[in-house]
Write a protein that holds these residues in place. Structure first.
Motif, short mmCIF file in Angstrom:
data_model
loop_
_atom_site.label_atom_id
_atom_site.label_comp_id
_atom_site.label_asym_id
_atom_site.label_seq_id
_atom_site.Cartn_x
_atom_site.Cartn_y
_atom_site.Cartn_z
N ILE A 162 0.86 -1.19 0.00
CA ILE A 162 0.00 0.00 0.00
C ILE A 162 0.89 1.23 0.00
CG2 ILE A 162 -1.76 1.27 1.28
CD1 ILE A 162 -2.63 -1.52 2.39
N LEU A 163 0.78 2.04 -1.02
CA LEU A 163 1.65 3.20 -1.19
C LEU A 163 1.16 4.42 -0.43
CD1 LEU A 163 2.33 2.89 -5.04
CD2 LEU A 163 3.55 1.82 -3.14
N ASP A 164 -0.16 4.54 -0.30
CA ASP A 164 -0.74 5.72 0.36
C ASP A 164 -2.16 5.40 0.76
OD1 ASP A 164 -0.92 8.26 1.37
OD2 ASP A 164 -1.33 9.21 -0.55
N LYS A 165 -2.67 6.11 1.78
CA LYS A 165 -4.07 5.92 2.17
C LYS A 165 -4.60 7.18 2.82
CE LYS A 165 -3.63 4.00 6.86
NZ LYS A 165 -4.55 4.97 7.52
N THR A 166 -5.93 7.34 2.73
CA THR A 166 -6.66 8.37 3.46
C THR A 166 -7.73 7.64 4.26
OG1 THR A 166 -8.34 8.72 1.74
CG2 THR A 166 -6.29 9.96 1.53
N ASN A 167 -8.66 8.38 4.81
CA ASN A 167 -9.74 7.73 5.55
C ASN A 167 -10.66 6.91 4.65
OD1 ASN A 167 -8.88 8.79 7.98
ND2 ASN A 167 -10.15 10.64 7.79
N LYS A 168 -10.70 7.25 3.35
CA LYS A 168 -11.63 6.59 2.45
C LYS A 168 -10.99 5.91 1.24
CE LYS A 168 -15.50 9.72 3.52
NZ LYS A 168 -16.50 10.65 2.95
N THR A 169 -9.71 6.17 0.98
CA THR A 169 -9.07 5.62 -0.23
C THR A 169 -7.72 4.99 0.09
OG1 THR A 169 -7.89 7.65 -0.84
CG2 THR A 169 -10.17 7.41 -1.64
N ILE A 183 -6.93 -10.39 -9.12
CA ILE A 183 -7.95 -9.96 -8.17
C ILE A 183 -7.28 -9.26 -7.00
CG2 ILE A 183 -9.74 -10.72 -6.55
CD1 ILE A 183 -10.20 -13.12 -8.44
N LEU A 184 -7.75 -8.07 -6.68
CA LEU A 184 -7.30 -7.35 -5.49
C LEU A 184 -8.34 -7.57 -4.40
CD1 LEU A 184 -5.43 -5.38 -4.01
CD2 LEU A 184 -6.71 -3.50 -5.04
N SER A 185 -7.93 -8.26 -3.33
CA SER A 185 -8.83 -8.58 -2.22
C SER A 185 -8.56 -7.63 -1.06
CB SER A 185 -8.60 -10.03 -1.78
OG SER A 185 -9.28 -10.29 -0.56
N ILE A 186 -9.62 -6.98 -0.57
CA ILE A 186 -9.50 -6.03 0.53
C ILE A 186 -10.34 -6.52 1.71
CG2 ILE A 186 -9.75 -3.63 1.27
CD1 ILE A 186 -7.78 -3.95 -1.00
N GLU A 187 -9.72 -6.58 2.89
CA GLU A 187 -10.43 -6.91 4.11
C GLU A 187 -10.57 -5.64 4.95
OE1 GLU A 187 -10.35 -10.18 7.77
OE2 GLU A 187 -8.71 -10.12 6.30
N PRO A 188 -11.73 -4.98 4.89
CA PRO A 188 -11.89 -3.68 5.55
C PRO A 188 -11.72 -3.71 7.07
CG PRO A 188 -13.63 -4.04 3.94
CD PRO A 188 -12.93 -5.35 4.13
N ASN A 189 -11.91 -4.87 7.70
CA ASN A 189 -11.82 -4.95 9.16
C ASN A 189 -10.39 -4.96 9.67
OD1 ASN A 189 -14.63 -5.05 9.46
ND2 ASN A 189 -14.67 -7.27 9.19
N LYS A 190 -9.41 -5.04 8.76
CA LYS A 190 -8.00 -5.03 9.16
C LYS A 190 -7.36 -3.74 8.68
CE LYS A 190 -7.06 -9.99 9.43
NZ LYS A 190 -6.17 -11.09 8.96
N LEU A 191 -6.53 -3.15 9.55
CA LEU A 191 -5.89 -1.89 9.21
C LEU A 191 -4.78 -2.09 8.19
CD1 LEU A 191 -5.59 -0.22 12.74
CD2 LEU A 191 -7.19 0.35 10.91
N PRO A 192 -4.72 -1.25 7.16
CA PRO A 192 -3.64 -1.35 6.17
C PRO A 192 -2.37 -0.69 6.72
CG PRO A 192 -5.10 0.46 5.60
CD PRO A 192 -5.71 -0.21 6.82
N ILE A 193 -1.23 -1.18 6.26
CA ILE A 193 0.06 -0.61 6.64
C ILE A 193 0.71 -0.04 5.39
CG2 ILE A 193 2.35 -1.07 7.59
CD1 ILE A 193 1.11 -3.36 9.18
N VAL A 194 0.98 1.26 5.41
CA VAL A 194 1.58 1.93 4.27
C VAL A 194 3.07 1.62 4.22
CG1 VAL A 194 2.05 4.15 3.17
CG2 VAL A 194 -0.14 3.77 4.32
N GLU A 195 3.54 1.19 3.05
CA GLU A 195 4.95 0.87 2.85
C GLU A 195 5.62 2.03 2.13
OE1 GLU A 195 5.79 -3.01 1.32
OE2 GLU A 195 3.96 -3.88 2.20
N THR A 196 6.16 2.95 2.91
CA THR A 196 6.74 4.17 2.34
C THR A 196 8.01 3.90 1.55
OG1 THR A 196 7.88 4.55 4.44
CG2 THR A 196 5.76 5.65 4.14
N ASN A 197 8.69 2.78 1.83
CA ASN A 197 9.96 2.49 1.14
C ASN A 197 9.81 1.44 0.05
OD1 ASN A 197 11.43 4.29 2.83
ND2 ASN A 197 11.51 2.72 4.43
#
Length: 268
Positions: A162-169, A183-197
């Motif tokens: 995940i390169l970037d995130k906001t509250n909705k995107t 297929i891109l699978s998203i589990e909304p109940n788990k918090l995403p971790i942004v990989e800045t590097n």
């Protein structure tokens, strides 16, 4: 299916002009047959039919409806829905800019197609490259959660950075070879971790395998050709049905063998 747009049509005519425009600009849609308007109920600017719900209806200027069907569309507009007439492509695109896009890509690419489905608490984005060239872009979706890539052909899954995130995107990198799907699978109940590097995969080496092949018959062991060629072009094998083997030997370094993905490109 998450889909805001419907294109009006009949059982024997479904307009292709607006469909092409929507496909090439990553707007998902369904066709809506006239006969189904009688089954619709309208609420808060949405036209609902079964499990489908639309906020935008696109119609062709020469597509005529019955008086009853026109009245349904008027009620839809009065409740806050939008009916757009397709005549000029650029004009329709300008009208659609006010619609909340489900996906966005940067840079743009006409060949990317997608479908967004919600099921069992997950969001699934089925992404397809319908073009003849690879797609390398950044994909922004209106869903936030932990992400995985699922390969529909092998069933294998892998973590999606995940390169970037906001509250909705969220924004993720997207690479698709020609005609490839994922297929891109998203589990909304788990918090995403942004990989800045995060850095994209690098090609360690390209190996030219256009020559020095061995095409042989495993039973006899006899070599038929030293080229990567169709065996039906070989005399005596025009109608052959069975097993022949293609072999090409090359050298690989230890770096190429360790945790590397191999791609075999045999051309067109």
């Amino acid at each position: 299916q998450v889909c805001e747009i419907a294109i009006r049509g009949s059982h024997n005519h479904l307009p292709w002009e607006p469909a092409k425009l929507l496909y090439q600009n990553q707007y998902d849609f369904n066709y809506l047959e006239d006969r189904l308007l009688g089954e619709a109920y309208i609420e808060n600017g949405r036209l609902n039919i079964g499990e489908s719900s639309y906020s935008v209806i696109i119609r062709m200027p020469d597509h005529h409806l019955s008086e009853c069907q026109e009245e349904i569309l008027k009620r839809f507009i009065n409740s806050g829905g939008q009916v757009m007439a397709f005549s000029v492509a650029e004009r329709l695109l300008n009208q659609l800019t006010g619609i909340n896009s489900d996906v966005m890509i940067e840079p743009d690419n006409d060949d990317l197609r997608y479908v967004h489905v919600k099921k069992d608490g997950y969001d699934f984005y089925y992404l397809v490259n319908e073009g003849g060239n690879a797609i390398d872009t950044k994909l922004t979706i209106n869903t936030v959660g932990s992400a995985e890539w699922w390969d529909p052909l092998t069933g294998k899954s892998s973590a999606c950075p995940i390169l970037d995130k906001t509250n909705k995107t969220m924004t993720v990198p997207l690479h698709l070879e020609k005609r490839e799907s994922i297929i891109l699978s998203i589990e909304p109940n788990k918090l995403p971790i942004v990989e800045t590097n995060w850095q994209p995969s690098q090609i360690l080496e390209r190996i030219d395998i256009s020559s020095d092949w061995r095409l042989y018959d495993p039973e006899s062991g006899g070599t038929l050709s030293d080229k990567l060629t169709d065996w039906t072009d070989i005399s005596g094998y025009e109608k052959f049905s069975g097993i022949l083997s293609y072999e090409r030997v090359f050298e690989a370094t230890s770096d190429m063998l360790e945790d590397a993905q191999w791609i075999l490109d045999l051309g067109e």
